[in-house]
Scaffold this motif. Structure first.
Motif, PDB file in Angstrom:
ATOM      1  N   ARG A   1       0.812  -1.214   0.000  1.00 34.80           N
ATOM      2  CA  ARG A   1       0.000   0.000   0.000  1.00 34.80           C
ATOM      3  C   ARG A   1       0.849   1.268   0.000  1.00 34.80           C
ATOM      4  N   LEU A   2       0.465   2.214  -0.845  1.00 41.45           N
ATOM      5  CA  LEU A   2       1.098   3.524  -0.894  1.00 41.45           C
ATOM      6  C   LEU A   2      -0.005   4.574  -0.819  1.00 41.45           C
ATOM      7  N   THR A   3       0.163   5.568   0.040  1.00 43.48           N
ATOM      8  CA  THR A   3      -0.854   6.619   0.161  1.00 43.48           C
ATOM      9  C   THR A   3      -0.234   7.991  -0.083  1.00 43.48           C
ATOM     10  N   SER A   4      -1.056   8.883  -0.637  1.00 39.49           N
ATOM     11  CA  SER A   4      -0.594  10.254  -0.880  1.00 39.49           C
ATOM     12  C   SER A   4      -1.705  11.269  -0.636  1.00 39.49           C
ATOM     13  N   GLY A   5      -2.782  10.847   0.018  1.00 39.24           N
ATOM     14  CA  GLY A   5      -3.906  11.743   0.265  1.00 39.24           C
ATOM     15  C   GLY A   5      -4.022  12.104   1.731  1.00 39.24           C
ATOM     16  N   GLY A   6      -3.312  13.133   2.150  1.00 38.27           N
ATOM     17  CA  GLY A   6      -3.362  13.549   3.560  1.00 38.27           C
ATOM     18  C   GLY A   6      -2.285  12.904   4.393  1.00 38.27           C
ATOM     19  N   ILE A   7      -2.053  11.620   4.199  1.00 36.25           N
ATOM     20  CA  ILE A   7      -0.925  10.939   4.829  1.00 36.25           C
ATOM     21  C   ILE A   7      -0.059  10.352   3.716  1.00 36.25           C
TER      22      ILE A   7
ATOM     23  N   GLU B   1      11.428   7.750  -1.401  1.00 42.38           N
ATOM     24  CA  GLU B   1      10.898   8.895  -2.143  1.00 42.38           C
ATOM     25  C   GLU B   1      10.709   8.567  -3.622  1.00 42.38           C
ATOM     26  N   GLU B   2      11.602   7.756  -4.184  1.00 44.71           N
ATOM     27  CA  GLU B   2      11.460   7.350  -5.582  1.00 44.71           C
ATOM     28  C   GLU B   2      10.240   6.451  -5.755  1.00 44.71           C
ATOM     29  N   ILE B   3      10.019   5.571  -4.806  1.00 44.95           N
ATOM     30  CA  ILE B   3       8.835   4.707  -4.851  1.00 44.95           C
ATOM     31  C   ILE B   3       7.567   5.562  -4.806  1.00 44.95           C
ATOM     32  N   ALA B   4       7.569   6.553  -3.909  1.00 43.79           N
ATOM     33  CA  ALA B   4       6.404   7.426  -3.760  1.00 43.79           C
ATOM     34  C   ALA B   4       6.174   8.267  -5.010  1.00 43.79           C
ATOM     35  N   LYS B   5       7.260   8.704  -5.625  1.00 43.84           N
ATOM     36  CA  LYS B   5       7.155   9.560  -6.809  1.00 43.84           C
ATOM     37  C   LYS B   5       6.446   8.847  -7.962  1.00 43.84           C
ATOM     38  N   ALA B   6       6.620   7.540  -8.041  1.00 44.32           N
ATOM     39  CA  ALA B   6       5.988   6.770  -9.127  1.00 44.32           C
ATOM     40  C   ALA B   6       4.488   6.612  -8.914  1.00 44.32           C
ATOM     41  N   GLY B   7       4.013   6.802  -7.689  1.00 44.76           N
ATOM     42  CA  GLY B   7       2.583   6.737  -7.406  1.00 44.76           C
ATOM     43  C   GLY B   7       2.057   5.313  -7.309  1.00 44.76           C
ATOM     44  N   THR B   8       0.733   5.199  -7.442  1.00 41.27           N
ATOM     45  CA  THR B   8       0.076   3.901  -7.313  1.00 41.27           C
ATOM     46  C   THR B   8      -0.200   3.292  -8.689  1.00 41.27           C
ATOM     47  N   VAL B   9      -0.558   2.034  -8.679  1.00 38.71           N
ATOM     48  CA  VAL B   9      -0.834   1.316  -9.923  1.00 38.71           C
ATOM     49  C   VAL B   9      -1.944   1.976 -10.721  1.00 38.71           C
ATOM     50  N   ASP B  10      -3.009   2.403 -10.029  1.00 39.65           N
ATOM     51  CA  ASP B  10      -4.156   2.989 -10.741  1.00 39.65           C
ATOM     52  C   ASP B  10      -4.126   4.515 -10.756  1.00 39.65           C
TER      53      ASP B  10
ATOM     54  N   GLY C   1      -4.329   6.491  -8.267  1.00 46.21           N
ATOM     55  CA  GLY C   1      -5.084   7.085  -7.164  1.00 46.21           C
ATOM     56  C   GLY C   1      -4.194   7.468  -5.992  1.00 46.21           C
ATOM     57  N   GLN C   2      -4.849   7.959  -4.949  1.00 47.60           N
ATOM     58  CA  GLN C   2      -4.102   8.401  -3.769  1.00 47.60           C
ATOM     59  C   GLN C   2      -3.864   7.291  -2.758  1.00 47.60           C
ATOM     60  N   ASP C   3      -4.428   6.132  -3.008  1.00 45.63           N
ATOM     61  CA  ASP C   3      -4.283   5.023  -2.069  1.00 45.63           C
ATOM     62  C   ASP C   3      -4.410   3.716  -2.839  1.00 45.63           C
ATOM     63  N   GLY C   4      -3.332   2.934  -2.830  1.00 43.56           N
ATOM     64  CA  GLY C   4      -3.375   1.672  -3.551  1.00 43.56           C
ATOM     65  C   GLY C   4      -2.015   1.014  -3.580  1.00 43.56           C
ATOM     66  N   ALA C   5      -1.909  -0.046  -4.332  1.00 47.33           N
ATOM     67  CA  ALA C   5      -0.635  -0.734  -4.478  1.00 47.33           C
ATOM     68  C   ALA C   5       0.355   0.182  -5.195  1.00 47.33           C
ATOM     69  N   PRO C   6       1.611   0.220  -4.737  1.00 49.93           N
ATOM     70  CA  PRO C   6       2.589   1.087  -5.412  1.00 49.93           C
ATOM     71  C   PRO C   6       2.851   0.636  -6.842  1.00 49.93           C
ATOM     72  N   LYS C   7       2.990   1.598  -7.743  1.00 52.02           N
ATOM     73  CA  LYS C   7       3.258   1.280  -9.145  1.00 52.02           C
ATOM     74  C   LYS C   7       4.607   0.591  -9.292  1.00 52.02           C
ATOM     75  N   THR C   8       5.581   1.078  -8.519  1.00 57.47           N
ATOM     76  CA  THR C   8       6.876   0.401  -8.467  1.00 57.47           C
ATOM     77  C   THR C   8       6.766  -0.736  -7.462  1.00 57.47           C
ATOM     78  N   GLU C   9       6.827  -1.953  -7.931  1.00 61.22           N
ATOM     79  CA  GLU C   9       6.695  -3.091  -7.021  1.00 61.22           C
ATOM     80  C   GLU C   9       7.798  -3.048  -5.967  1.00 61.22           C
ATOM     81  N   VAL C  10       7.389  -3.205  -4.726  1.00 66.51           N
ATOM     82  CA  VAL C  10       8.345  -3.213  -3.617  1.00 66.51           C
ATOM     83  C   VAL C  10       8.238  -4.565  -2.924  1.00 66.51           C
ATOM     84  N   LYS C  11       9.119  -5.454  -3.297  1.00 68.45           N
ATOM     85  CA  LYS C  11       9.146  -6.791  -2.717  1.00 68.45           C
ATOM     86  C   LYS C  11      10.315  -6.884  -1.751  1.00 68.45           C
ATOM     87  N   ILE C  12      10.002  -7.213  -0.502  1.00 63.80           N
ATOM     88  CA  ILE C  12      11.064  -7.396   0.485  1.00 63.80           C
ATOM     89  C   ILE C  12      11.694  -8.759   0.230  1.00 63.80           C
TER      90      ILE C  12
END
Length: 263
Positions: free
Chosen positions: A140-146, A233-242, A244-255
């Motif tokens: 999950r990546l969020t950019s709407g308020g948080i 910050e680079e992960i956040a800059k790419a945004g979400t898959v769709d 939107g302001q809340d969703g799976a990150p567009k850049t896949e982040v696999k631990i």
């Protein structure tokens, strides 16, 4: 021969008997109505109790607690996972530790102070030692308020956890809440996600890439290093898959590997 006086007494007796019969009938009908009304009330009460117990009247509250734009929370509506015992204390509670996340998007490391959050650090050390975080996705990546990236769910759905909860810690470290009941979780903070209820943290955590106002109910337990912040910050800059302001990150982040070591 019946006299007029006897006739009057007979008529009076018959009238009295008719009145008594009507009174008895009226009382019987009254009791029936009361029984019907009582049964209906009982059904209504039982229904209301069922709705309350079932959580129908808490729907708005639950929806607010589970609102993805409102908080970095694990799902509050899913059944509780099978419970497992929480790990025994096995760390040096005066030491500092580093949680190193080797991810598909780059390495993100953050420092943890066991003196401030011993239960949280102990749990993460125990889970990491078992490979719990390996090959899991930050879902999950969020950019709407948080502004957070949320990780730590082996299911990748926001509903997973280790089967136990750990207590909240260090909640007053970010200062006094404002008039909106919020404090600022500064960029670089790592904090526990929860269901919105006290002491409901498990394995999910969130990485703050930009100052975020939130209620002081999420255990802050880590600080991301400078190199890790650039990756975040680079992960956040790419945004979400769709987009939107809340969703799976567009850049896949696999631990790929999560390791906790004592400094």
């Amino acid at each position: 021969m019946v006299t007029s006086d006897q006739r009057r007494r007979q008529l009076a007796k018959e009238k009295y008997e008719r009145q008594q019969k009507r009174r008895v009938e009226a009382r019987r009908k009254s009791r029936q109505r009361a029984a019907v009304i009582g049964a209906a009330v009982a059904v209504v009460i039982a229904t209301l109790v069922g709705l309350i117990v079932g959580g129908v009247f808490d729907k708005d509250k639950k929806d607010a607690a589970a609102d993805p734009s409102a908080s970095p929370s694990a799902s509050a509506s899913e059944p509780a996972p099978k419970q497992s015992p929480s790990p025994e204390m096995a760390i040096d509670q005066k030491a500092k530790y580093t949680f190193a996340l080797k991810t598909s998007a780059g390495d993100i490391n953050f420092a943890m102070d066991a003196a401030k959050t011993p239960q949280t650090v102990n749990s993460f050390k125990s889970l990491a030692d078992k490979g719990y975080f390996d090959n899991t996705k930050c879902h999950r990546l969020t950019s709407g308020g948080i502004f957070v990236l949320q990780c730590g769910d082996p299911e990748g759905t926001g509903r997973g956890g280790p089967g136990y909860n750990i207590p909240d810690e260090n909640l007053d470290s970010l200062g006094k809440a404002n008039e909106n009941g919020q404090v600022v979780y500064p960029a670089g903070t790592v904090a526990m996600a929860n269901t919105g209820q006290p002491g409901s943290g498990g394995s999910q955590f969130f990485l703050v890439y930009k100052d975020s106002p939130l209620p002081p109910t999420y255990t802050p337990f880590g600080k991301i290093d400078a190199a890790g912040m650039k990756v975040l910050e680079e992960i956040a800059k790419a945004g979400t898959v769709d987009g939107g302001q809340d969703g799976a990150p567009k850049t896949e982040v696999k631990i790929e590997k999560g390791t906790v070591t004592q400094n």
